[in-house]
Each structure stands twice: as C-alpha cells, then as structure tokens.
Scaffold this motif. Structure first.
Motif, PDB file in Angstrom:
ATOM      1  N   ASN A 494       0.659  -1.282   0.092  1.00 59.02           N
ATOM      2  CA  ASN A 494       0.139   0.443   0.114  1.00 59.02           C
ATOM      3  C   ASN A 494       0.862   0.985  -0.578  1.00 59.02           C
ATOM      4  OD1 ASN A 494      -1.676   1.796   0.317  1.00 59.02           O
ATOM      5  ND2 ASN A 494      -2.504   1.201   2.185  1.00 59.02           N
ATOM      6  N   GLY A 538       6.679  -4.316  -8.583  1.00 57.96           N
ATOM      7  CA  GLY A 538       6.890  -3.063  -8.573  1.00 57.96           C
ATOM      8  C   GLY A 538       8.181  -2.839  -8.038  1.00 57.96           C
ATOM      9  N   GLN A 546       8.761  -3.998 -16.308  1.00 56.48           N
ATOM     10  CA  GLN A 546       8.114  -3.675 -17.459  1.00 56.48           C
ATOM     11  C   GLN A 546       7.390  -5.265 -18.004  1.00 56.48           C
ATOM     12  OE1 GLN A 546      10.085  -0.529 -20.296  1.00 56.48           O
ATOM     13  NE2 GLN A 546       8.473   1.095 -19.274  1.00 56.48           N
ATOM     14  N   GLN A 549       5.403  -6.760 -16.027  1.00 49.70           N
ATOM     15  CA  GLN A 549       4.274  -5.900 -16.495  1.00 49.70           C
ATOM     16  C   GLN A 549       3.288  -6.455 -17.523  1.00 49.70           C
ATOM     17  OE1 GLN A 549       4.199  -2.273 -17.692  1.00 49.70           O
ATOM     18  NE2 GLN A 549       2.463  -1.644 -16.280  1.00 49.70           N
ATOM     19  N   PRO A 556      -1.026  -8.781 -12.391  1.00 47.87           N
ATOM     20  CA  PRO A 556      -2.373  -8.085 -12.180  1.00 47.87           C
ATOM     21  C   PRO A 556      -2.051  -8.069 -10.202  1.00 47.87           C
ATOM     22  CG  PRO A 556      -3.380 -10.333 -13.771  1.00 47.87           C
ATOM     23  CD  PRO A 556      -2.159  -9.893 -13.687  1.00 47.87           C
ATOM     24  N   PRO A 559       1.960  -3.180  -8.200  1.00 45.23           N
ATOM     25  CA  PRO A 559       1.274  -1.958  -7.552  1.00 45.23           C
ATOM     26  C   PRO A 559       1.312  -1.798  -9.210  1.00 45.23           C
ATOM     27  CG  PRO A 559       3.572  -2.123  -7.574  1.00 45.23           C
ATOM     28  CD  PRO A 559       3.328  -3.732  -7.558  1.00 45.23           C
ATOM     29  N   ALA A 560       0.292  -0.564  -8.861  1.00 45.61           N
ATOM     30  CA  ALA A 560       0.329   0.926 -10.047  1.00 45.61           C
ATOM     31  C   ALA A 560       1.396   1.519 -10.323  1.00 45.61           C
ATOM     32  CB  ALA A 560      -0.940   1.818  -9.727  1.00 45.61           C
ATOM     33  N   GLU A 561       1.519   1.450 -11.993  1.00 40.87           N
ATOM     34  CA  GLU A 561       3.285   2.401 -11.910  1.00 40.87           C
ATOM     35  C   GLU A 561       3.297   3.231 -11.777  1.00 40.87           C
ATOM     36  OE1 GLU A 561       3.955   2.294 -15.979  1.00 40.87           O
ATOM     37  OE2 GLU A 561       2.890   1.404 -16.637  1.00 40.87           O
ATOM     38  N   GLU A 562       2.013   3.823 -10.939  1.00 39.49           N
ATOM     39  CA  GLU A 562       3.113   5.121  -9.854  1.00 39.49           C
ATOM     40  C   GLU A 562       3.334   5.166  -8.745  1.00 39.49           C
ATOM     41  OE1 GLU A 562      -1.668   5.201  -9.455  1.00 39.49           O
ATOM     42  OE2 GLU A 562      -0.071   4.666 -11.058  1.00 39.49           O
ATOM     43  N   ASP A 563       3.273   3.893  -8.455  1.00 35.71           N
ATOM     44  CA  ASP A 563       3.772   3.321  -7.023  1.00 35.71           C
ATOM     45  C   ASP A 563       5.342   2.708  -7.310  1.00 35.71           C
ATOM     46  OD1 ASP A 563       1.716   4.933  -5.150  1.00 35.71           O
ATOM     47  OD2 ASP A 563       0.506   3.165  -5.654  1.00 35.71           O
ATOM     48  N   TRP A 564       5.930   2.342  -8.318  1.00 34.98           N
ATOM     49  CA  TRP A 564       7.027   1.597  -8.406  1.00 34.98           C
ATOM     50  C   TRP A 564       8.117   2.333  -8.159  1.00 34.98           C
ATOM     51  CZ3 TRP A 564       7.036  -0.269 -14.462  1.00 34.98           C
ATOM     52  CH2 TRP A 564       5.592  -0.655 -14.907  1.00 34.98           C
TER      53      TRP A 564
END
Length: 816
Positions: A494, A538, A546, A549, A556, A559-564
């Motif tokens: 998180n 991530g 990538q 990904q 799935p 984490p979202a890319e902004e959280d890498w």
C-alpha cells in the motif's frame, strides 16, 4: 488387498512443477547450464510435524456444475486453472482398478496444462492437454531419465460428453483415463497401520507457449512458463462403484449438481484466511533461518516460508542413498555425497526456474553445498569492501555465529582425516612458493600465502549448518512456524507500506498472508530469488518491471506504475571467476572420481560411516585450501582462493593419464575483483544472468591477476616428483586456456550483490538496516545485500551477516 508397488494403478499425470524442467526439450537463450532438474520428493514427505505446514495447499472437494461429478482438487489462484480427480473404489482383493476421472479448466491464455499424480517425472506416467480446433488433445508420456519423454501408448483417455468444451474464454476437459499401470506409490490409505502421510504431493504446470504441432499428441513442447505444488488426499478421493461407473459412462448427477450445463467449472473460492504475524521471512536458506531464529527468540511471531521441501532427516527428508536404507540419513545428511548433488538424475533440490544452481529446499544452499566454512575477516566487513560504517564491528555477531556453529577441519567422529593424499601433494607444490601451513580459521585476517586443511560446518560427521542449529531452536518456540512448499510471488504494498505477501497457497483467500500492524517482511530467498520477488512487487529498474508487467499472471499482482520504486535491483552482481586445473600424481586416490558414492561406494567405507559417522563419507570432497594476494595492472590487490579435491568434474586433454590418480585445484578470484554483472528475469519470469560478472572489468586487471595466480600455482610442479598437469595440457598456454574457458563453467555459484547494501537510494537497494529504500517495512537478509565477495566462499560471512542484520532489524524503531 491394498495398492502396493510400482504397477499399482490409477493415475494419469501431466507435467508437474519442477519436474517439467527437463520433461520436454528446452533451449532457453541465456541459460548458463544444461542440467537435469527433477521432481520434488521421490519418497515419503518428511516427519509428521511437517505435514501441518504442507496442508496449506491441500486439495478440497467440489462438485462440477456441468455434470455433478464430485471431484477433489484445487484452483490455482494465479492462473485460474482448476485441477480435479476422482477415483473408483479400491478392491478388497485381487487387481486394483487402473483408471480415474480427471478434469482441467483453464483460460485460453493457458496454451497447455499439465499435472503429475505420481510426484515424480522419472518412471512415472506424464500427461498434458491443450485445445485444438474446438477439441482437446492429450499426450501421455514416460521418462526413465531427465530427457524428452517418449510417447507412452498404453493409457487410453476418453473425453466425457458433458463437461468438455472450448468457449470464448476457457477450455475444459473431463476425461476417463484407463489402463494406467505406471505409478510408484499407492493411491489409497488402506495400509494395516495408519499412514504417516495421508497426503501426497502433486504438481501442476501450465504454459502460455503453444506446443510445436497442436494436432499431434506426440509433438515437441518447451517447458512450462509457471508451475506449483499442492497436496492431495488420495484416501478420500474414492467414490462408490455405482457413482463412478455412472460418471465414467457419461452420466450426470450424484453429489449436489443440478446438471444444468453451466459454462464454468471451478473449485469454490477458498474461505480460510491466514493468521497475521509480526514477521514473514521468505526463504529458509542461511539468511532466513538465522534471522527467523533470532527474531523469534526476541518474542516476535515469525512465519518462515519455504518454496521447497525437506532436506535432512530431522527436517522430514527421506531421500536416501540405497546403502543408507534403514538409517536416519538422507542424501543431504551425508557429507561424502556432496559430489552426487550434480550427477543424480532425481535432483529435485535445484530451483528449476533459476538458470544457475540454487537450492530450493530447507537450508537452501547450505543443504547442498560442500559446506566450506571460513570465519569472516575484518576486511570482509570493511568500508573498503563496500559495507556501511555501521557494519564494520562484525566481531560480536561473528562470535555469536561460531559459538552456535563452530567450524571443524576434522569432521570424522574418530578425529582422523581421510583421503588426504591430495593435501600432501599440493602442500609440497606450494611450500617452495612461500606458503605457510596453518589452521586457517585460527586467524581469519591472515590470508596471504597460507594453506591448510579444508574447514566445514559439519557436526558429528553429518551436515550441520543453520538447519541443525538455528532451525532447531526456532522450532522449539510456539511463536515460530515453518511452512514448506509455499512460494511467495510478491509482497503486497500500500504505497510504501507492506501489508503481507501473495503466495501460491490455494487454500487461503487470494493466497494472501497478512502482517500484524507494524509487521515486517524479510526477503531471504537468495541473490536471484529475492531480486525476482522485488521485481514482481514493483521494485527495481524499469525494464525489469515492464517485463513483469507483460506477464499475464504476474501483472495483476503488481502495484500501479505510479507506485513503482526505481532501485538498482539486479545490478552490482559479483561471483568468483573460477578455473579448474587438473593434475595427476601416483600417490593420489581419486576415489573413483566420486562416481558411485550415492549408489555403490566401497562397502567398508559405507559400513564405517553408518556405524560411527566416521571415515571418507564424513567429509565433502574438498581437502586442502590456500590463499594468496595478487598484484594487478590497475594497482588494486586481488586475492585468490585455491581448493584442492580428489577427482575431476571434467577432463579435456591430449595426454594419457590414470583416472584413479587425478585431482583438481579450483582457483577462485575473490576479494578485490572489479568485474560486475547483472541479473534479471525473462518473459517467463525465470531468473537468470543478463550480464555475466566474470573478467569484464575495463582494464582487464581481473583476468591479469587470475593468470598470475594460475601461473604461480603451477610454477613449482617440477619440484614434486611424479606430479603432472594434464589440463591445460602442453598444447595450450595458460593465457589461451583462460581466454577460451567456457563461461558457464567459470560460475562458482557464489552470487552476491543484486540487492546491494549502502547509504544512498539509487546507488543501493537496502539501507544500513537492510530495509529496502522507499519502503517502510520491507527488508532483505541474504547474500544479495553483500557489496563484494569475501576472501573465501561466502557461506561463513553470510551467516555472520544474518546475525548482525537480525539485531539491527529488531533494534529499529517502529516494528511490532
């Protein structure tokens, strides 16, 4: 009559987990080794105390909604593939049934799916299935070695009319498999005494890569792109003859089905949740075991998760040499069986999805290595070696280690040393070069022109290490649990906070293992394993994230890319470049090149070891070690470690020789090397080197130093009567020998540095407390944090690292 013996009944199998590594022909670019990697667990699974740990992946009963058949099986939560089986009743006398009903339900991105009911690839029936033109194609195969199995024509597979289909999202097969005769264990629990293990380990596998010719059941196919393990209660998966015969004939009903012909089939979602703990530690190698012991000693609740299974007898292992049958000794207990780790066709202990040798079992590498054990020097933890200042005072932790696990250079219980002719010959060759004969661990800081007997972490003539010491004290505590056959796929984040881990455990909701508030995760999965988990979480360089990904199973869970989190995971990797020199001397006994130590060693040696844990079998093959400091063109001193042992892994020479007199000196370049490599994952998420770390420094000084050391070793051959160098022979210079040396055999499997420790994010992956930069509660404790190679094999230094890391993590504020 109960099922018994190899020709007993009921089963098909399709590819299973690590068994598939060599089940089908595989030519994977970038592989450093071609090796046989076989099944997990050839015999019964370990001690009863470990069954509870295995239950996490137990098959459950469910009813197929298409036709009402009552199966036992699992749904793999990562790939959404269902595997189910049901068996006819066992006969009370006479021949046993030789059939079963099975099913697979898979999404279309599963190009083929397989399972293995026997728990072994070798000498077991193997089956695979895939969709083709709206139908399902099956293949049944059989292998007697780790090669592409031959098509096995005996079994008959008949698809059922209700429940087999290919639609727009899934393919499903329900089949009756008959005339199955090749299974190496009974499928029912009808023994006179209650069985110790009512569960049998099974494997499942799937691939996103289609077979070569999908219309042909005999087609070639590459290995799976993922795999897993689970346990199956064969004693409970039998139904009445009336039910079974009805289903096998294509009938429906029975169980709780309405027979309405729905379009999906799956095991009911798991309802169990895993209890949260203070610490989840991933990997039961030396880093994980020692850290888990010390943290549980502090009163914290600890779950140690291991993807493999038992090793030594006290962990539940039961894989024995034939001559050790009836003893409490597995292959992993007996030091003298070390060389057979690399030649045994049933080598289930190697991680199949890592392209270099890595141990996937309790103890990790310390359960399969030669156990050479060098007490770390002050230089091994110096700032010049890349360690933060906070780590320089290693002595309290090294002392704690040696108090628990003292090294020995005479492991035989009678105090004698055996097969020591090599030591005498090599000492005669080195003495004119100014080498001193010492007890090596008496002064760890003294590593120039010294030589002495090999030292190990064996105890009482058996393999010791953290499994025999730290793990035993941890298991005595109620706040510690070891869970085997459970693979951690990624940490769940998180933002910067880790809430738990995702596993392949199909019995818990989403495979999720949670942490208590302020809990922590510690990765101890090794230089390759921990890096891969970070990538899948991530954390790491963009190209590796990538790659993850793009993987349909792993994406799935990321984490979202902004959280890498961009960190140099996989860079800065070191490994000792090693070169083998092969000699002969008339006094040397090569011990038949260790060829028959597992199957048929000299009877007197086997008897001596079984009686008193003494003799040749109480010691691994290395006999003599030496070190020297070497100058180099760039002005940086390198150190060379030499290890001498009877026999030779390979010999390529034009000279005649007597195999009974050969011995090998392996020269390892260690402290001071400047070459670095990079590791990563491929599209299937197999971990592998991306850039080899051997002899690639810009100035060529590593190679120059290595050549100096090799030429020094052989410079005094003529002063030892009868000593002859046969590899390299007199047709090639040492320079040519090194330049043409096969890089895949230069690998020492002493990989360090992929999650390097340091003080600055971006230059390092973990901080001085071993916490991953950019996270609040994620740590790494294994060889991957070591910034450089120590003087000798990193085994001893790594265990000291774990002692110190555990103390630092416990002292860090904000924990549970």
């Amino acid at each position: 009559m109960c099922l018994d013996g190899y020709n007993s009944a009921i089963a098909v199998t399709v590819l299973g987990s690590s068994s598939l590594a060599s089940m089908f022909k595989t030519q994977r670019p970038g592989n450093l080794h071609t090796r046989s990697v076989a099944m997990l667990l050839r015999r019964a699974l370990g001690l009863l105390s470990f069954v509870g740990a295995a239950l996490a992946q137990e098959a459950l009963p469910y009813v197929d909604p298409d036709n009402g058949i009552e199966f036992w099986g699992i749904t793999d939560v990562v790939h959404s593939v269902t595997y189910g089986y049901v068996f006819p009743p066992l006969a009370s006398s006479g021949p046993q049934p030789t059939e079963y009903i099975g099913e697979i339900v898979a999404p279309l991105d599963s190009a083929w799916v397989g399972y293995a009911l026997s728990g072994n690839m070798i000498d077991s029936l193997l089956v695979a299935a895939w969709p083709y033109n709206g139908d399902i194609v099956f293949t049944t195969r059989y292998a007697t070695a780790n090669v592409l199995p031959d098509v096995y024509p005996g079994p008959i597979i008949t698809t059922l009319p209700v429940g087999t289909y290919v639609n727009s999202t899934h393919w499903k097969t329900e089949e009756v498999s008959t005339s199955i005769q090749r299974l190496p264990f009974p499928l029912g629990n009808c023994h006179p005494d209650p069985p110790m293990f009512p569960l049998t380990q099974l494997r499942r596998a799937q691939s996103t890569i289609a077979v070569d010719t999908p219309s042909d059941p005999g087609t070639s196919m590459v290995q799976h792109t993922d795999f897993g393990f689970y346990f199956f209660p064969f004693g409970e998966a039998h139904v009445s003859a009336e039910l079974y015969d009805n289903w096998a004939a294509g009938g429906t009903g029975g169980g709780n089905s309405t027979g309405t012909g729905t379009t999906t089939t799956s095991v009911p979602p798991p309802t169990r949740t895993q209890a949260p703990v203070d610490y989840i530690i991933v990997g039961s190698g030396p880093g994980g075991i020692i850290t888990a012991d010390r943290i549980s000693q502090a009163g914290k609740s600890v779950l140690l998760v291991e993807r493999g299974g038992p090793s030594t007898w006290e962990t539940g292992g039961r894989y024995q040499a034939p001559w050790a049958a009836g003893s409490n000794l597995t292959k992993f207990d007996v030091p003298g069986l070390f060389e057979s780790m690399f030649t045994d066709p049933d080598s289930f202990w190697w991680c199949e999805d890592i392209t270099v040798f890595a141990g996937c079992l309790i103890g990790g590498g310390t359960s399969v290595n030669g156990a050479l054990y060098w007490v770390p020097s002050d230089n091994d933890f110096s700032t010049s070696a890349g360690w933060p200042q906070e780590w320089v005072n290693h002595q309290p932790y090294t002392s704690a280690l040696t108090a628990r696990l003292p090294p020995t250079d005479h492991p035989s219980t009678d105090g004698e040393r055996y097969l020591e002719q090599v030591s005498t010959v090599v000492a005669e060759m080195l003495k004119p070069q100014g080498y001193s004969n010492v007890t090596i661990n008496n002064d760890p800081n003294y590593k120039d022109h010294i030589m002495g007997y090999a030292a190990y972490d064996f105890i009482g003539g058996q393999r010791g290490g953290p499994v025999a010491t730290y793990l035993q004290t941890a298991q005595a505590r109620s706040n510690f649990k070891l869970q085997i056959y459970t693979e951690v796929l990624n940490v769940v984040r998180n933002g910067s906070t880790i809430t738990g881990v995702t596993t392949n455990d199909t019995s818990v909701l989403d495979g999720f293992y949670p942490l208590n508030p302020n809990g922590r995760v510690i990765l101890s999965a090794g230089t390759y394993g921990s890096a891969r988990i970070l990538f899948r979480s991530g954390i790491g360089p963009t190209d590796m994230l990538q790659t993850v990904q793009s993987n349909p199973q792993a994406a799935p869970l990321m984490p979202a890319e902004e959280d890498w989190i961009d960190l140099p995971v996989g860079y800065n990797v070191s490994d000792n470049p090693s070169i083998n020199l092969v000699f002969t001397h008339p006094s040397v006994n090569s011990y038949d090149n260790w060829a028959d130590v597992f199957t048929d060693p000299p009877a007197a040696d086997a008897a001596q070891y079984l009686k008193s844990r003494s003799g040749i079998m109480s010691q691994a093959s290395p006999r003599w070690n030496f070190w020297s400091a070497l100058g180099a063109p760039d002005g940086i001193t390198r150190w060379m470690q030499g290890t001498a042992r009877p026999g030779a892994a390979s010999i390529n020479t034009t000279l005649s020789y007597n195999l009974t007199n050969v011995f090998t000196i392996t020269a390892y370049l260690s402290t001071g090397i400047q070459s670095r490599g990079r590791i990563g994952v491929n599209a299937a998420l197999n971990a592998m080197p991306l850039v080899n770390p051997w002899l690639n420094d810009k100035t060529g000084s590593d190679e120059a130093a290595l050549l100096t050391g090799l030429n020094n070793i052989i410079s005094t051959i003529s002063q030892v009567p009868g000593l002859e160098l046969i590899m390299p022979d007199n047709t090639i210079s040492m320079t040519e020998y090194v330049k043409t040396y096969d890089p895949s055999t230069m690998d020492s499997n002493h990989w360090v540095g992929s999650n390097i420790i340091g003080t600055t994010a971006g230059k390092a992956v973990v901080d001085p407390n071993t916490k991953v930069f950019g996270t609040d509660n994620l740590f790494v404790v294994d060889a991957s944090i070591m910034p450089t190679l120590p003087y000798g094999n990193p085994h001893g230094t790594l265990m000291s690292v774990a002692e110190q890391a555990a103390a630092k993590i416990l002292a860090l504020a904000g924990g549970p």
